[in-house]
Motif scaffolding. Structure first.
Motif, PDB file in Angstrom:
ATOM      1  N   PHE A   1       1.001  -1.338  -0.061  1.00  0.00           N
ATOM      2  CA  PHE A   1      -0.108  -0.061   0.135  1.00  0.00           C
ATOM      3  C   PHE A   1       0.812   1.169   0.045  1.00  0.00           C
ATOM      4  CE2 PHE A   1      -2.321  -3.265   2.571  1.00  0.00           C
ATOM      5  CZ  PHE A   1      -3.272  -3.818   1.444  1.00  0.00           C
ATOM      6  N   GLU A   2       2.216   1.167  -0.115  1.00  0.00           N
ATOM      7  CA  GLU A   2       2.973   2.352  -0.116  1.00  0.00           C
ATOM      8  C   GLU A   2       3.578   2.692  -1.373  1.00  0.00           C
ATOM      9  OE1 GLU A   2       3.025   4.136   2.982  1.00  0.00           O
ATOM     10  OE2 GLU A   2       1.896   2.529   3.968  1.00  0.00           O
ATOM     11  N   GLY A   3       3.362   3.786  -1.831  1.00  0.00           N
ATOM     12  CA  GLY A   3       3.778   4.362  -3.128  1.00  0.00           C
ATOM     13  C   GLY A   3       4.907   5.105  -2.808  1.00  0.00           C
ATOM     14  N   GLU A   4       5.267   5.933  -3.965  1.00  0.00           N
ATOM     15  CA  GLU A   4       6.390   6.619  -3.836  1.00  0.00           C
ATOM     16  C   GLU A   4       5.773   8.194  -3.122  1.00  0.00           C
ATOM     17  OE1 GLU A   4       9.919   8.879  -6.613  1.00  0.00           O
ATOM     18  OE2 GLU A   4       8.559   7.289  -7.612  1.00  0.00           O
ATOM     19  N   PHE A   5       4.859   8.758  -3.571  1.00  0.00           N
ATOM     20  CA  PHE A   5       4.219   9.972  -3.212  1.00  0.00           C
ATOM     21  C   PHE A   5       2.999   9.872  -2.594  1.00  0.00           C
ATOM     22  CE2 PHE A   5       5.785  10.498  -7.763  1.00  0.00           C
ATOM     23  CZ  PHE A   5       6.738  11.066  -7.498  1.00  0.00           C
ATOM     24  N   ILE A   6       2.166   8.547  -2.542  1.00  0.00           N
ATOM     25  CA  ILE A   6       1.105   8.313  -2.128  1.00  0.00           C
ATOM     26  C   ILE A   6       0.885   7.151  -1.493  1.00  0.00           C
ATOM     27  CG2 ILE A   6      -0.096  10.016  -3.614  1.00  0.00           C
ATOM     28  CD1 ILE A   6      -0.580   6.087  -4.092  1.00  0.00           C
ATOM     29  N   ARG A   7       0.046   6.879  -0.702  1.00  0.00           N
ATOM     30  CA  ARG A   7      -0.285   5.419  -0.013  1.00  0.00           C
ATOM     31  C   ARG A   7      -1.848   5.190  -0.452  1.00  0.00           C
ATOM     32  NH1 ARG A   7       1.227   7.612   5.234  1.00  0.00           N
ATOM     33  NH2 ARG A   7       2.811   6.701   5.223  1.00  0.00           N
TER      34      ARG A   7
ATOM     35  N   GLY B   1      -1.303   9.655  -9.729  1.00  0.00           N
ATOM     36  CA  GLY B   1      -2.075   8.695 -10.554  1.00  0.00           C
ATOM     37  C   GLY B   1      -1.172   7.526 -10.828  1.00  0.00           C
ATOM     38  N   GLY B   2      -0.150   7.588 -11.379  1.00  0.00           N
ATOM     39  CA  GLY B   2       0.781   6.626 -11.844  1.00  0.00           C
ATOM     40  C   GLY B   2       1.251   5.483 -10.617  1.00  0.00           C
ATOM     41  N   ASP B   3       1.463   6.397  -9.647  1.00  0.00           N
ATOM     42  CA  ASP B   3       1.904   5.753  -8.416  1.00  0.00           C
ATOM     43  C   ASP B   3       0.682   4.964  -7.738  1.00  0.00           C
ATOM     44  OD1 ASP B   3       3.814   5.537  -6.642  1.00  0.00           O
ATOM     45  OD2 ASP B   3       3.392   7.383  -5.287  1.00  0.00           O
ATOM     46  N   ALA B   4      -0.540   5.415  -8.118  1.00  0.00           N
ATOM     47  CA  ALA B   4      -1.803   4.748  -7.265  1.00  0.00           C
ATOM     48  C   ALA B   4      -1.879   3.654  -8.049  1.00  0.00           C
ATOM     49  CB  ALA B   4      -2.704   5.501  -7.151  1.00  0.00           C
ATOM     50  N   LEU B   5      -1.768   3.773  -9.534  1.00  0.00           N
ATOM     51  CA  LEU B   5      -2.036   2.591 -10.592  1.00  0.00           C
ATOM     52  C   LEU B   5      -1.172   1.620 -10.303  1.00  0.00           C
ATOM     53  CD1 LEU B   5      -3.900   1.869 -12.876  1.00  0.00           C
ATOM     54  CD2 LEU B   5      -2.532   2.751 -14.254  1.00  0.00           C
ATOM     55  N   LYS B   6       0.117   1.761 -10.261  1.00  0.00           N
ATOM     56  CA  LYS B   6       1.141   0.877  -9.754  1.00  0.00           C
ATOM     57  C   LYS B   6       0.715  -0.262  -8.820  1.00  0.00           C
ATOM     58  CE  LYS B   6       4.827   2.777 -11.897  1.00  0.00           C
ATOM     59  NZ  LYS B   6       5.935   3.969 -11.421  1.00  0.00           N
ATOM     60  N   LEU B   7       0.130   0.597  -7.708  1.00  0.00           N
ATOM     61  CA  LEU B   7      -0.236  -0.327  -6.526  1.00  0.00           C
ATOM     62  C   LEU B   7      -1.482  -1.008  -6.636  1.00  0.00           C
ATOM     63  CD1 LEU B   7       0.329   2.536  -3.684  1.00  0.00           C
ATOM     64  CD2 LEU B   7       1.838   0.579  -4.136  1.00  0.00           C
ATOM     65  N   LEU B   8      -2.306  -0.390  -7.180  1.00  0.00           N
ATOM     66  CA  LEU B   8      -3.733  -1.124  -7.646  1.00  0.00           C
ATOM     67  C   LEU B   8      -3.405  -2.453  -8.602  1.00  0.00           C
ATOM     68  CD1 LEU B   8      -6.002   1.891  -8.247  1.00  0.00           C
ATOM     69  CD2 LEU B   8      -6.367   0.319  -6.579  1.00  0.00           C
ATOM     70  N   LEU B   9      -2.414  -2.237  -9.462  1.00  0.00           N
ATOM     71  CA  LEU B   9      -2.350  -3.261 -10.409  1.00  0.00           C
ATOM     72  C   LEU B   9      -1.484  -4.381  -9.744  1.00  0.00           C
ATOM     73  CD1 LEU B   9      -0.766  -1.446 -13.805  1.00  0.00           C
ATOM     74  CD2 LEU B   9      -3.076  -2.411 -13.178  1.00  0.00           C
ATOM     75  N   ARG B  10      -0.858  -4.216  -8.663  1.00  0.00           N
ATOM     76  CA  ARG B  10       0.029  -5.160  -7.992  1.00  0.00           C
ATOM     77  C   ARG B  10      -1.002  -5.827  -6.991  1.00  0.00           C
ATOM     78  NH1 ARG B  10       4.153  -4.543  -3.429  1.00  0.00           N
ATOM     79  NH2 ARG B  10       4.427  -6.648  -3.029  1.00  0.00           N
ATOM     80  N   TYR B  11      -1.914  -4.960  -6.622  1.00  0.00           N
ATOM     81  CA  TYR B  11      -2.951  -5.457  -5.673  1.00  0.00           C
ATOM     82  C   TYR B  11      -3.543  -6.657  -6.327  1.00  0.00           C
ATOM     83  CZ  TYR B  11      -6.061  -6.042  -1.950  1.00  0.00           C
ATOM     84  OH  TYR B  11      -6.896  -6.459  -0.681  1.00  0.00           O
TER      85      TYR B  11
END
Lengths: 180, 190
Positions: B9-15, B117-127
């Protein structure tokens, strides 16, 4: 003049009791169920089917019709339109329940009547549907009615351990020719 | 060996975090008053919602998620100050087919183009692919949103369907694009 009658079939209001009885019977054919939608195929009881087809006041968002043969008068399937009024678009679903009635041209004729209703009564701009990639018979019927393939969602479904596309089709008002 | 300490759940800029109906409703209500927010991601008529209406919606979503396990909703918050900047959803899950719909929106125009957005999308895809073990994801993008389309394509989504003239807005008709991403494609590009 707008008519809901073709040469061999007509569209009419859904009556809960006969439709529930037929729906329960049709649901025992797993091929029919799998071609119908993406839910797991499962036989439904008459009581469950009755809940689904309850006699309710008609909704502006959904138009459901029973398909009857003309002679003899017999319930053989259904056709439904789910509307997005704000975009003048609808999703169409159709089913001919008993496999003995497949391939007789009943669906094609019901489809033609449903499209006439969609364009001449509901004044839609387009009608949409999806068909399972493993159902070329239905796809041909849709193409015959004027639907065009607009794309495929790759591997959208899994049946028998294999991935099968959803084929998306659409017909625009300007492409529609009323054949009857 | 699997490394379970890798944070989901931890991205570079967002969580990614839980949505808090009580706390977040006011912010989301504000977003809905800019119709562009709704129009970018939904074919339904965009409509302003009161905080109470948003709160109710969030509670209903949470209830559905608990009971049916057919949707996963996340708040997107900045790492720096935990500010709510958007939401991400995996919804309409069909377990039998390994499929879900992906939705991602950032609320304020000022928060777009910052990498959130990109940061969040990467996390969502992995999830979606490595936690829910889905086979594919689908999302929609409208013709009038070329920026969204470019964003999705940059992250591996492929245009699969062009529903011609399916959207009527601002007095003209626009195509609705359907994009898909398969797990094997996502794994290859990682």
């Amino acid at each position: 003049m707008m008519t809901m009658k073709g040469e061999r079939v007509r569209l009419c209001a859904v009556e809960a009791e006969p439709m529930a009885e037929a729906g329960a019977r049709w649901s025992r054919d797993s091929e029919y169920r799998r071609l119908q939608d993406s839910d797991p195929a499962l036989p439904v009881s008459v009581a469950e089917a009755r809940e689904h087809f309850a006699d309710e006041a008609p909704s502006d968002g959904e138009y459901h019709f029973a398909i009857h043969t003309l002679d003899p008068d017999r319930l053989i399937g259904f056709v439904s339109l789910w509307l997005r009024w704000q975009h003048a678009d609808a999703w169409l679903g159709i089913g001919i329940g008993d496999r003995a009635d497949w391939g007789q041209g009943y669906g094609t004729e019901a489809l033609r009547i449903a499209l006439r209703y969609a364009f001449d009564e509901l004044n839609l701009h387009r009608v949409s549907l999806t068909v399972l990639g493993a159902n070329p018979r239905a796809q041909r019927a849709y193409e015959k009615a004027g639907f065009v393939v607009e794309g495929r969602q790759r591997g959208q479904n899994q049946y028998d351990g294999r991935r099968i596309d959803d084929v998306f089709m659409g017909i625009l008002r300007e492409e529609w020719k009323d054949g009857t | 060996m699997i490394d379970l300490s890798q944070q989901l759940f931890e991205g570079e800029f967002i969580r990614l975090g839980a949505l808090e109906p009580e706390k977040d409703a006011g912010v989301i209500s504000r977003w809905t008053h800019d119709l562009e927010y709704g129009r970018l991601t939904s074919a339904k008529p965009a409509r302003p919602l009161s905080p109470a209406q948003v709160k109710k919606q969030l509670e209903e979503q949470a209830k559905e998620a608990r009971e049916k396990r057919n949707r996963f909703d996340f708040a997107i918050r900045t790492q720096a100050d935990e500010r709510l900047v958007g939401t991400g959803q995996l919804e309409g899950l069909e377990w039998n087919h390994g499929h879900a719909w992906l939705q991602l929106s950032l609320g304020e125009a000022a928060d777009r183009g910052k990498g959130y957005g990109g940061d969040a999308l990467k996390l969502l895809l992995r999830y979606a692919f490595y936690e829910l073990n889905l086979y594919r994801l689908t999302t929609a993008c409208f013709e009038y949103n070329p920026r969204g389309l470019k964003f999705l394509e940059r992250h591996g989504f492929v245009v699969e369907v062009r529903r011609r003239q399916a959207i009527f807005r601002e007095g003209r008709r626009w195509d609705e694009l359907r994009l898909g991403l398969l797990r094997e494609e996502w794994e290859r590009q990682r």
